[in-house]
Design an enzyme around this catalytic site. Structure first.
Site, PDB file in Angstrom:
ATOM      1  N   TYR A   1      -1.664  -1.159  10.191  1.00 41.44           N
ATOM      2  CA  TYR A   1      -1.746  -1.399   8.743  1.00 41.44           C
ATOM      3  C   TYR A   1      -0.532  -0.799   8.036  1.00 41.44           C
ATOM      4  O   TYR A   1       0.119  -1.464   7.230  1.00 41.44           O
ATOM      5  CB  TYR A   1      -3.050  -0.786   8.220  1.00 41.44           C
ATOM      6  CG  TYR A   1      -3.294  -0.982   6.743  1.00 41.44           C
ATOM      7  CD1 TYR A   1      -3.896  -2.146   6.279  1.00 41.44           C
ATOM      8  CD2 TYR A   1      -2.948  -0.004   5.816  1.00 41.44           C
ATOM      9  CE1 TYR A   1      -4.127  -2.332   4.925  1.00 41.44           C
ATOM     10  CE2 TYR A   1      -3.182  -0.179   4.467  1.00 41.44           C
ATOM     11  CZ  TYR A   1      -3.778  -1.345   4.020  1.00 41.44           C
ATOM     12  OH  TYR A   1      -4.003  -1.515   2.678  1.00 41.44           O
TER      13      TYR A   1
ATOM     14  N   SER B   1       0.855  -1.199   0.000  1.00 43.48           N
ATOM     15  CA  SER B   1       0.000   0.000   0.000  1.00 43.48           C
ATOM     16  C   SER B   1       0.882   1.237   0.000  1.00 43.48           C
ATOM     17  O   SER B   1       1.998   1.214   0.545  1.00 43.48           O
ATOM     18  CB  SER B   1      -0.873   0.025   1.250  1.00 43.48           C
ATOM     19  OG  SER B   1      -1.512   1.282   1.380  1.00 43.48           O
TER      20      SER B   1
HETATM   21  P1  NAD Z   1     -11.107  -6.650   0.192  1.00 41.59           P
HETATM   22  O1  NAD Z   1     -11.581  -6.743   1.583  1.00 41.59           O
HETATM   23  O2  NAD Z   1     -12.068  -6.258  -0.863  1.00 41.59           O
HETATM   24  O3  NAD Z   1     -10.424  -8.035  -0.241  1.00 41.59           O
HETATM   25  C1  NAD Z   1      -9.558  -8.704   0.649  1.00 41.59           C
HETATM   26  C2  NAD Z   1      -9.936 -10.163   0.752  1.00 41.59           C
HETATM   27  O4  NAD Z   1      -8.988 -10.754   1.660  1.00 41.59           O
HETATM   28  C3  NAD Z   1     -11.335 -10.396   1.336  1.00 41.59           C
HETATM   29  O5  NAD Z   1     -12.104 -11.234   0.487  1.00 41.59           O
HETATM   30  C4  NAD Z   1     -11.060 -11.068   2.670  1.00 41.59           C
HETATM   31  O6  NAD Z   1     -12.024 -12.072   3.012  1.00 41.59           O
HETATM   32  C5  NAD Z   1      -9.690 -11.678   2.448  1.00 41.59           C
HETATM   33  N1  NAD Z   1      -9.019 -11.905   3.722  1.00 41.59           N
HETATM   34  C6  NAD Z   1      -8.869 -11.032   4.749  1.00 41.59           C
HETATM   35  N2  NAD Z   1      -8.273 -11.627   5.781  1.00 41.59           N
HETATM   36  C7  NAD Z   1      -8.024 -12.909   5.391  1.00 41.59           C
HETATM   37  C8  NAD Z   1      -7.444 -14.025   6.039  1.00 41.59           C
HETATM   38  N3  NAD Z   1      -7.011 -13.972   7.302  1.00 41.59           N
HETATM   39  N4  NAD Z   1      -7.353 -15.183   5.347  1.00 41.59           N
HETATM   40  C9  NAD Z   1      -7.795 -15.271   4.081  1.00 41.59           C
HETATM   41  N5  NAD Z   1      -8.387 -14.237   3.429  1.00 41.59           N
HETATM   42  C10 NAD Z   1      -8.488 -13.081   4.081  1.00 41.59           C
HETATM   43  O7  NAD Z   1      -9.875  -5.645   0.222  1.00 41.59           O
HETATM   44  P2  NAD Z   1      -8.900  -5.074  -0.920  1.00 41.59           P
HETATM   45  O8  NAD Z   1      -8.939  -3.618  -0.783  1.00 41.59           O
HETATM   46  O9  NAD Z   1      -9.152  -5.717  -2.223  1.00 41.59           O
HETATM   47  O10 NAD Z   1      -7.512  -5.566  -0.325  1.00 41.59           O
HETATM   48  C11 NAD Z   1      -6.609  -6.382  -1.040  1.00 41.59           C
HETATM   49  C12 NAD Z   1      -5.210  -5.924  -0.718  1.00 41.59           C
HETATM   50  O11 NAD Z   1      -5.032  -4.600  -1.236  1.00 41.59           O
HETATM   51  C13 NAD Z   1      -4.927  -5.832   0.771  1.00 41.59           C
HETATM   52  O12 NAD Z   1      -3.636  -6.329   1.037  1.00 41.59           O
HETATM   53  C14 NAD Z   1      -4.992  -4.351   1.039  1.00 41.59           C
HETATM   54  O13 NAD Z   1      -4.233  -3.978   2.149  1.00 41.59           O
HETATM   55  C15 NAD Z   1      -4.433  -3.798  -0.243  1.00 41.59           C
HETATM   56  N6  NAD Z   1      -4.742  -2.393  -0.491  1.00 41.59           N
HETATM   57  C16 NAD Z   1      -6.010  -1.957  -0.615  1.00 41.59           C
HETATM   58  C17 NAD Z   1      -6.247  -0.605  -0.824  1.00 41.59           C
HETATM   59  C18 NAD Z   1      -7.639  -0.058  -0.954  1.00 41.59           C
HETATM   60  O14 NAD Z   1      -7.785   1.176  -0.949  1.00 41.59           O
HETATM   61  N7  NAD Z   1      -8.649  -0.874  -1.105  1.00 41.59           N
HETATM   62  C19 NAD Z   1      -5.185   0.288  -0.917  1.00 41.59           C
HETATM   63  C20 NAD Z   1      -3.893  -0.197  -0.786  1.00 41.59           C
HETATM   64  C21 NAD Z   1      -3.675  -1.533  -0.581  1.00 41.59           C
END
Ligand code: NAD
Length: 250
Positions: free
Chosen positions: A156, A141
């Site tokens: 985070y 991130s």
């Molecule tokens: P999201 O919640 O839509 O998807 C994440 C998925 O991970 C979910 O389906 C959840 O069930 C799964 N998950 C969470 N904990 C888990 C565990 N212990 N075991 C197995 N599965 C698990 O979120 P997202 O935004 O798509 O996040 C994906 C990645 O992107 C993450 O690493 C997040 O930190 C990163 N990210 C997101 C953003 C944002 O703005 N959305 C920005 C920067 C980075």
């Protein structure tokens, strides 16, 4: 960017960036392994991926648990006998504070999902990735490269900063075997991460914190992940690629 017959494992692919990434790899001919703690979400992604006709394996697992990660690798290798691309993407967030001590209760949960899972799964996958001369992409991130006033998610940001350094150090360890390791560092991206993490938060209004005054679509992050996994990026390793609409500039 054809990934025909490549086997790609994506954690957290039931939703958001992981789901978009699984779908994009499937569209480009890959067999995908969908790993998520939510069976329901994983199955929704799997059904979408199946339209492209390649194999789809769903594994319900909590990536913060070593036994579950053992199961993930065992089932993947039993099914496909190989692993070409690992995307350590599962992530979680908690609203907390260092000053009021709420972080003390949430720190381990966040670190175990966002950092430890990637470290452990990378180690478990290493022999297969080396054999395939494959690659790893970690979803980090922009929060891992900068500190902002008023940011409510310190665990985070710490986990993502460490994941960036893990990316660099593992790229060095893997280099002699030809395996590349990179990270993507998205800025705000419309997903259900707050709801899925059971914590308050919203992306509404985040556009004003970016130079381009908009936020990412998960597909844009998936596009970057596919590029980094492709031969077009064969000279790129150990880098943390920001995709944030210019947020880090401000
Ligand atoms: P999201 O919640 O839509 O998807 C994440 C998925 O991970 C979910 O389906 C959840 O069930 C799964 N998950 C969470 N904990 C888990 C565990 N212990 N075991 C197995 N599965 C698990 O979120 P997202 O935004 O798509 O996040 C994906 C990645 O992107 C993450 O690493 C997040 O930190 C990163 N990210 C997101 C953003 C944002 O703005 N959305 C920005 C920067 C980075």
């Amino acid at each position: 960017m054809s990934f025909a017959n490549k086997v790609v494992l994506i954690t957290g692919s039931g939703s958001g960036i992981g789901a978009a990434t699984a779908l994009s790899f499937a569209e480009e001919g890959a067999h995908v392994v969908i790993v998520d703690c939510s069976e329901e979400r994983a199955n929704v992604t799997a059904e979408k991926c199946k339209q492209f006709g390649n194999k789809v394996l769903v594994i319900t697992a909590d990536v913060s648990k070593k036994d579950d990660l053992d199961k993930v690798m065992k089932k993947t290798i039993e099914e496909f006998r190989r692993l070409d691309i690992l995307v350590n993407n599962a992530g979680t967030v908690r609203e907390e504070s260092i000053l009021d001590g709420t972080l003390i209760d949430t720190f381990d949960d966040v670190m175990n999902v966002n950092l430890r899972a990637a470290v452990v799964l990378t180690s478990l996958a290493a022999p297969y990735l080396i054999e395939a001369k494959g690659c790893i992409i970690n979803t980090s991130s922009v929060a891992g490269v900068e500190a902002r006033t008023g940011y409510k998610y310190p665990s985070y940001t710490i986990s993502k900063a460490a994941l960036n350094h893990f990316t660099r150090i593992s790229a060095m360890e893997f280099a002699s075997s030809g395996v590349r390791v990179n990270a993507v560092n998205p800025g705000p991206c419309f997903t259900n991460i707050f709801a899925n993490s059971g914590t308050p938060g919203t992306f509404e209004g985040s556009d004003k914190f970016t130079a381009l005054k908009k936020i990412c679509d998960p597909v844009e992050v998936a596009n970057l992940i596919l590029y980094l996994a492709s031969d077009k990026a064969k000279s790129i390793t150990g880098c943390c690629h920001v995709i944030d609409n210019g947020m880090a500039l401000l």
